[in-house]
Design an enzyme around this catalytic site. Sequence first.
Site, PDB file in Angstrom:
ATOM      1  N   CYS A 277      47.944  56.251  35.701  1.00 36.29           N
ATOM      2  CA  CYS A 277      46.868  55.345  36.108  1.00 36.29           C
ATOM      3  C   CYS A 277      47.524  54.068  36.631  1.00 36.29           C
ATOM      4  O   CYS A 277      48.682  54.102  37.049  1.00 36.29           O
ATOM      5  CB  CYS A 277      45.881  55.088  34.972  1.00 36.29           C
ATOM      6  SG  CYS A 277      46.519  54.101  33.594  1.00 36.29           S
TER       7      CYS A 277
ATOM      8  N   ARG B 158      43.619  54.534  30.825  1.00 35.48           N
ATOM      9  CA  ARG B 158      43.302  55.927  31.152  1.00 35.48           C
ATOM     10  C   ARG B 158      44.444  56.902  30.932  1.00 35.48           C
ATOM     11  O   ARG B 158      44.260  57.962  30.339  1.00 35.48           O
ATOM     12  CB  ARG B 158      42.807  56.023  32.596  1.00 35.48           C
ATOM     13  CG  ARG B 158      41.498  55.303  32.805  1.00 35.48           C
ATOM     14  CD  ARG B 158      41.125  55.219  34.261  1.00 35.48           C
ATOM     15  NE  ARG B 158      41.939  54.202  34.915  1.00 35.48           N
ATOM     16  CZ  ARG B 158      41.889  53.944  36.218  1.00 35.48           C
ATOM     17  NH1 ARG B 158      41.096  54.642  37.004  1.00 35.48           N
ATOM     18  NH2 ARG B 158      42.658  52.998  36.737  1.00 35.48           N
TER      19      ARG B 158
ATOM     20  N   ASP C  78      38.158  53.030  35.837  1.00 35.48           N
ATOM     21  CA  ASP C  78      38.975  52.157  35.007  1.00 35.48           C
ATOM     22  C   ASP C  78      38.062  51.374  34.069  1.00 35.48           C
ATOM     23  O   ASP C  78      37.241  50.582  34.527  1.00 35.48           O
ATOM     24  CB  ASP C  78      39.765  51.203  35.901  1.00 35.48           C
ATOM     25  CG  ASP C  78      40.801  50.396  35.138  1.00 35.48           C
ATOM     26  OD1 ASP C  78      40.817  50.455  33.889  1.00 35.48           O
ATOM     27  OD2 ASP C  78      41.602  49.722  35.800  1.00 35.48           O
TER      28      ASP C  78
END
Length: 163
Positions: free
Chosen positions: A9, A15, A127
């Site tokens: 990420c 994440r 996100d």
Amino acid sequence: MAYRVCFVCTGNICRSPMAESVFRARVEEAGLAGVVEVESAGTDGWHEGEGADPRTVAVLEENGYAADHTARRFDPSWFTLFDLVIALDAGHLRTLRRLAPTARDADKVRLLRSYDPGADADPDVPDPYYGEADGFSACLEMVEAASAGLLSSVREQTEGRAA
């Protein structure tokens, strides 16, 4: 030799460490812990050396996952180390494919939600960093939903490999 998967990420604090923890648990449940290695990294180095975001840690622990993590930045030389590089959103996918030294390396990059047959048209795991705790729970749900399909694909790739 182990089959190696890296989740990527942006900062490697929300994440991708979540995906790493969830997928590692799926690998262990499937009895593939000696065959498949799971790691994560970020496209940027803003949080290198830091732990996962406390909200990521909380949602992982609340759901029975390990949450030990130290953020790091993905290095293009790592393409030789990994069999599969999993991007958490389309921006990461583009960045990673640009970083790939060869076309073969670029082909190793896939979107996580592409492994979820029930995913909506949006390929991204959003996100949750700038939002509330419920965004982290939603992120976990998406990661869990894609993990079964990813495990099935990795299992096919690793058939016949010994631990």
